[in-house]
Design a protein around this motif. Sequence first.
Motif, PDB file in Angstrom:
ATOM      1  N   LYS A  31       0.825  -1.310  -0.002  1.00  0.00           N
ATOM      2  CA  LYS A  31      -0.097   0.030  -0.001  1.00  0.00           C
ATOM      3  C   LYS A  31       0.983   1.267  -0.088  1.00  0.00           C
ATOM      4  CE  LYS A  31      -3.255   0.004   3.000  1.00  0.00           C
ATOM      5  NZ  LYS A  31      -3.820  -0.181   4.299  1.00  0.00           N
ATOM      6  N   THR A  32       1.991   1.252   0.915  1.00  0.00           N
ATOM      7  CA  THR A  32       2.935   2.371   0.670  1.00  0.00           C
ATOM      8  C   THR A  32       3.577   2.521  -0.541  1.00  0.00           C
ATOM      9  OG1 THR A  32       3.236   2.196   3.353  1.00  0.00           O
ATOM     10  CG2 THR A  32       4.800   3.298   2.146  1.00  0.00           C
ATOM     11  N   LYS A  33       4.100   1.284  -1.046  1.00  0.00           N
ATOM     12  CA  LYS A  33       4.792   1.686  -2.351  1.00  0.00           C
ATOM     13  C   LYS A  33       4.040   2.161  -3.422  1.00  0.00           C
ATOM     14  CE  LYS A  33       7.730   0.303  -5.579  1.00  0.00           C
ATOM     15  NZ  LYS A  33       9.168   0.893  -5.719  1.00  0.00           N
ATOM     16  N   TRP A  34       2.707   1.894  -3.525  1.00  0.00           N
ATOM     17  CA  TRP A  34       1.891   2.197  -4.518  1.00  0.00           C
ATOM     18  C   TRP A  34       0.991   3.035  -4.141  1.00  0.00           C
ATOM     19  CZ3 TRP A  34       4.488   1.115  -8.668  1.00  0.00           C
ATOM     20  CH2 TRP A  34       5.159  -0.305  -8.620  1.00  0.00           C
ATOM     21  N   ASN A  35       1.083   3.707  -2.935  1.00  0.00           N
ATOM     22  CA  ASN A  35       0.048   4.808  -2.628  1.00  0.00           C
ATOM     23  C   ASN A  35      -1.310   4.270  -2.670  1.00  0.00           C
ATOM     24  OD1 ASN A  35      -0.402   7.336  -1.559  1.00  0.00           O
ATOM     25  ND2 ASN A  35      -0.508   8.286  -3.716  1.00  0.00           N
ATOM     26  N   ILE A  36      -1.665   3.239  -2.006  1.00  0.00           N
ATOM     27  CA  ILE A  36      -3.088   2.806  -2.000  1.00  0.00           C
ATOM     28  C   ILE A  36      -3.654   3.232  -0.831  1.00  0.00           C
ATOM     29  CG2 ILE A  36      -4.761   0.679  -2.397  1.00  0.00           C
ATOM     30  CD1 ILE A  36      -2.384  -0.601  -3.972  1.00  0.00           C
TER      31      ILE A  36
ATOM     32  N   HIS B 298       3.456  -7.185  -6.344  1.00  0.00           N
ATOM     33  CA  HIS B 298       3.635  -5.810  -6.734  1.00  0.00           C
ATOM     34  C   HIS B 298       3.255  -5.377  -7.961  1.00  0.00           C
ATOM     35  CE1 HIS B 298       6.339  -3.943  -3.578  1.00  0.00           C
ATOM     36  NE2 HIS B 298       7.127  -5.068  -3.645  1.00  0.00           N
ATOM     37  N   SER B 299       3.310  -6.271  -8.870  1.00  0.00           N
ATOM     38  CA  SER B 299       2.835  -5.670 -10.251  1.00  0.00           C
ATOM     39  C   SER B 299       1.032  -5.834 -10.340  1.00  0.00           C
ATOM     40  CB  SER B 299       3.213  -7.181 -11.225  1.00  0.00           C
ATOM     41  OG  SER B 299       2.528  -6.737 -12.526  1.00  0.00           O
ATOM     42  N   ILE B 300       0.617  -6.669  -9.797  1.00  0.00           N
ATOM     43  CA  ILE B 300      -0.780  -6.567  -9.398  1.00  0.00           C
ATOM     44  C   ILE B 300      -1.270  -5.203  -8.602  1.00  0.00           C
ATOM     45  CG2 ILE B 300      -2.919  -7.607  -8.359  1.00  0.00           C
ATOM     46  CD1 ILE B 300      -1.443 -10.329  -9.000  1.00  0.00           C
ATOM     47  N   MET B 301      -0.533  -5.157  -7.598  1.00  0.00           N
ATOM     48  CA  MET B 301      -0.773  -3.662  -6.555  1.00  0.00           C
ATOM     49  C   MET B 301      -0.419  -2.439  -7.568  1.00  0.00           C
ATOM     50  SD  MET B 301      -2.198  -4.523  -3.980  1.00  0.00           S
ATOM     51  CE  MET B 301      -2.305  -5.992  -2.718  1.00  0.00           C
ATOM     52  N   GLU B 302       0.287  -2.606  -8.296  1.00  0.00           N
ATOM     53  CA  GLU B 302       0.420  -1.385  -9.388  1.00  0.00           C
ATOM     54  C   GLU B 302      -0.581  -1.041 -10.174  1.00  0.00           C
ATOM     55  OE1 GLU B 302       3.851   0.329 -12.380  1.00  0.00           O
ATOM     56  OE2 GLU B 302       3.865  -1.840 -11.890  1.00  0.00           O
ATOM     57  N   ARG B 303      -1.413  -2.099 -10.399  1.00  0.00           N
ATOM     58  CA  ARG B 303      -2.669  -2.186 -11.408  1.00  0.00           C
ATOM     59  C   ARG B 303      -3.654  -1.567 -10.480  1.00  0.00           C
ATOM     60  NH1 ARG B 303      -4.464  -7.149 -14.547  1.00  0.00           N
ATOM     61  NH2 ARG B 303      -6.097  -5.353 -15.067  1.00  0.00           N
ATOM     62  N   LEU B 304      -3.702  -2.184  -9.316  1.00  0.00           N
ATOM     63  CA  LEU B 304      -4.909  -1.628  -8.412  1.00  0.00           C
ATOM     64  C   LEU B 304      -4.763  -0.347  -7.871  1.00  0.00           C
ATOM     65  CD1 LEU B 304      -5.378  -5.088  -6.260  1.00  0.00           C
ATOM     66  CD2 LEU B 304      -6.227  -4.644  -8.623  1.00  0.00           C
ATOM     67  N   ALA B 305      -3.406   0.321  -7.843  1.00  0.00           N
ATOM     68  CA  ALA B 305      -3.401   1.464  -7.363  1.00  0.00           C
ATOM     69  C   ALA B 305      -4.300   2.532  -8.293  1.00  0.00           C
ATOM     70  CB  ALA B 305      -1.826   1.919  -7.497  1.00  0.00           C
ATOM     71  N   ALA B 306      -4.482   2.129  -9.472  1.00  0.00           N
ATOM     72  CA  ALA B 306      -5.335   2.778 -10.362  1.00  0.00           C
ATOM     73  C   ALA B 306      -6.777   2.988 -10.177  1.00  0.00           C
ATOM     74  CB  ALA B 306      -4.848   2.709 -11.818  1.00  0.00           C
ATOM     75  N   LEU B 307      -7.258   1.994  -9.436  1.00  0.00           N
ATOM     76  CA  LEU B 307      -8.650   1.881  -9.213  1.00  0.00           C
ATOM     77  C   LEU B 307      -9.387   3.041  -8.569  1.00  0.00           C
ATOM     78  CD1 LEU B 307      -8.752  -1.780  -7.625  1.00  0.00           C
ATOM     79  CD2 LEU B 307      -9.641  -1.219  -9.974  1.00  0.00           C
TER      80      LEU B 307
ATOM     81  N   ASP C 289      -9.029  -3.233   3.364  1.00  0.00           N
ATOM     82  CA  ASP C 289      -7.746  -4.146   3.202  1.00  0.00           C
ATOM     83  C   ASP C 289      -8.209  -5.526   2.532  1.00  0.00           C
ATOM     84  OD1 ASP C 289      -6.199  -1.912   3.986  1.00  0.00           O
ATOM     85  OD2 ASP C 289      -5.629  -3.088   5.976  1.00  0.00           O
ATOM     86  N   PHE C 290      -9.261  -6.133   3.179  1.00  0.00           N
ATOM     87  CA  PHE C 290      -9.610  -7.405   2.892  1.00  0.00           C
ATOM     88  C   PHE C 290     -10.197  -7.625   1.184  1.00  0.00           C
ATOM     89  CE2 PHE C 290     -12.151 -11.363   2.533  1.00  0.00           C
ATOM     90  CZ  PHE C 290     -11.321 -12.377   2.545  1.00  0.00           C
ATOM     91  N   GLU C 291     -10.913  -6.293   1.033  1.00  0.00           N
ATOM     92  CA  GLU C 291     -11.363  -6.398  -0.406  1.00  0.00           C
ATOM     93  C   GLU C 291     -10.434  -6.345  -1.403  1.00  0.00           C
ATOM     94  OE1 GLU C 291     -15.859  -4.174   0.760  1.00  0.00           O
ATOM     95  OE2 GLU C 291     -13.775  -3.227   0.235  1.00  0.00           O
ATOM     96  N   LEU C 292      -9.309  -5.358  -1.119  1.00  0.00           N
ATOM     97  CA  LEU C 292      -8.046  -5.175  -1.858  1.00  0.00           C
ATOM     98  C   LEU C 292      -7.390  -6.513  -2.147  1.00  0.00           C
ATOM     99  CD1 LEU C 292      -6.047  -3.108  -3.123  1.00  0.00           C
ATOM    100  CD2 LEU C 292      -4.670  -3.234  -1.174  1.00  0.00           C
ATOM    101  N   LEU C 293      -7.230  -7.242  -0.987  1.00  0.00           N
ATOM    102  CA  LEU C 293      -6.445  -8.538  -1.070  1.00  0.00           C
ATOM    103  C   LEU C 293      -7.649  -9.563  -2.248  1.00  0.00           C
ATOM    104  CD1 LEU C 293      -3.999 -10.014  -0.377  1.00  0.00           C
ATOM    105  CD2 LEU C 293      -5.224 -10.698   1.562  1.00  0.00           C
ATOM    106  N   THR C 294      -8.848  -9.698  -1.886  1.00  0.00           N
ATOM    107  CA  THR C 294      -9.701 -10.255  -2.676  1.00  0.00           C
ATOM    108  C   THR C 294      -9.343  -9.917  -4.176  1.00  0.00           C
ATOM    109  OG1 THR C 294     -11.305 -10.522  -0.887  1.00  0.00           O
ATOM    110  CG2 THR C 294     -12.066 -10.798  -2.963  1.00  0.00           C
ATOM    111  N   VAL C 295      -9.562  -8.690  -4.522  1.00  0.00           N
ATOM    112  CA  VAL C 295      -9.356  -8.301  -5.920  1.00  0.00           C
ATOM    113  C   VAL C 295      -8.072  -8.778  -6.404  1.00  0.00           C
ATOM    114  CG1 VAL C 295      -9.196  -6.313  -7.545  1.00  0.00           C
ATOM    115  CG2 VAL C 295     -10.991  -6.386  -5.409  1.00  0.00           C
ATOM    116  N   ALA C 296      -6.978  -8.692  -5.683  1.00  0.00           N
ATOM    117  CA  ALA C 296      -5.771  -8.910  -6.022  1.00  0.00           C
ATOM    118  C   ALA C 296      -5.638 -10.667  -6.235  1.00  0.00           C
ATOM    119  CB  ALA C 296      -4.623  -8.645  -5.100  1.00  0.00           C
TER     120      ALA C 296
END
Length: 393
Positions: free
Chosen positions: A9-14, A98-107, A113-120
Amino acid sequence: MINGLELYKTKWNIQTANDIKPGLEAVTSALAELNNPHRSGKFVHIAGTNGKGSTAALLGAILREHGWTVGHFYSPAIVDVHDQIQLDGQAIPEAELHSIMERLAALETALTDFELLTVAAFVFFKQQAPDIAIIEAGMGGLLDSTNVINPEVAIIPTIAMEHTNFLGDTMEEIARHKAGIIKKWKPVIVGDVPEEAWNVIEQTANRLHSDLIRPKQPVKVEMKLKGPHQLHNARLAWEAAKELLLLDFDEQKAEQALSEATIPNRFEEVVPNVFFDGAHNPASTEALVETIRQQLPDKKIHIVMGLLKDKDYISILRKLETVGDRFTFLEFDNERAMPAEKLFEENQCKIKTIQNGYDILPVLNENEATIVTGSLYLLTDIRKRNWSYFKKG
């Protein structure tokens, strides 16, 4: 709190909420932004009070023995966020997450938190395309963020009173949430549940034209996993595998898989005479007590435990006191943790102490077994800190 998620979350500012918000609106919106990865592939969905993780792992073992590739989404973590998303028993690599979270940062949709991980997890399974992905609900079922899939099979291992502030304070209300994972025309496999819960599940299955399967006999396999409840979980996994594999189901392969399966934190002997068990409610504690009596009849029992605040600690303590000869209560690092002093005061054992942190190690004594229990989050914390005594941490 999901161990290790903050780094991403910190790395990709989520920005996320760390609280619990039952409902499917946010996760459905986020998945739509990603072209609905959860609509690809095949799934098994598991909801229930206890036995979800074990049943998921056992089913995965049977399917892999038959040559299938298997994804898993577990809750909570064993060590950290990576082992919550697995492919063929291997945790998702950091680079992949990391690659997935980079995509999710644009949502644009705000998530917990749990919803984020579910989507990942759904993005990962879309990319990896396993033959099946086994999804464990986080809490309840009907309004759990995982309940966006149309599974080939639904499994409800057990139902007991839990999370009453979210799921309701009657067995029927809780069962209605668990039964929410049943989908039209798709079979549901149900374990030992109270009659009130069974009636709700039966009504739901009938309304949705879902075949209702209730295994009666445990499998007759010598398993490394200990406790009669694991034989019951194995039977659920066996029936689910039959539904998925159909004519390809091979009893010998299923027996081989079940006989070799091991699962962290399920009466796991991490070093001689030291066991980790994730029992965290009265029902799972009852299963633990039965396993202790069965497996350790000649040993003194040292209970090392910590609990979350929302657990029925009185019932849990009373059950553990029937086998525990001495108790150590832990202060552990979780904002939801119950103060160790509260457990100490309520405990009726004559030999008891409070431990702040994990610096006091169990004394090696071949006549005594140490059971570390009370919360999967506690066991996760111990492993995360790499407590050198527990060499498998």
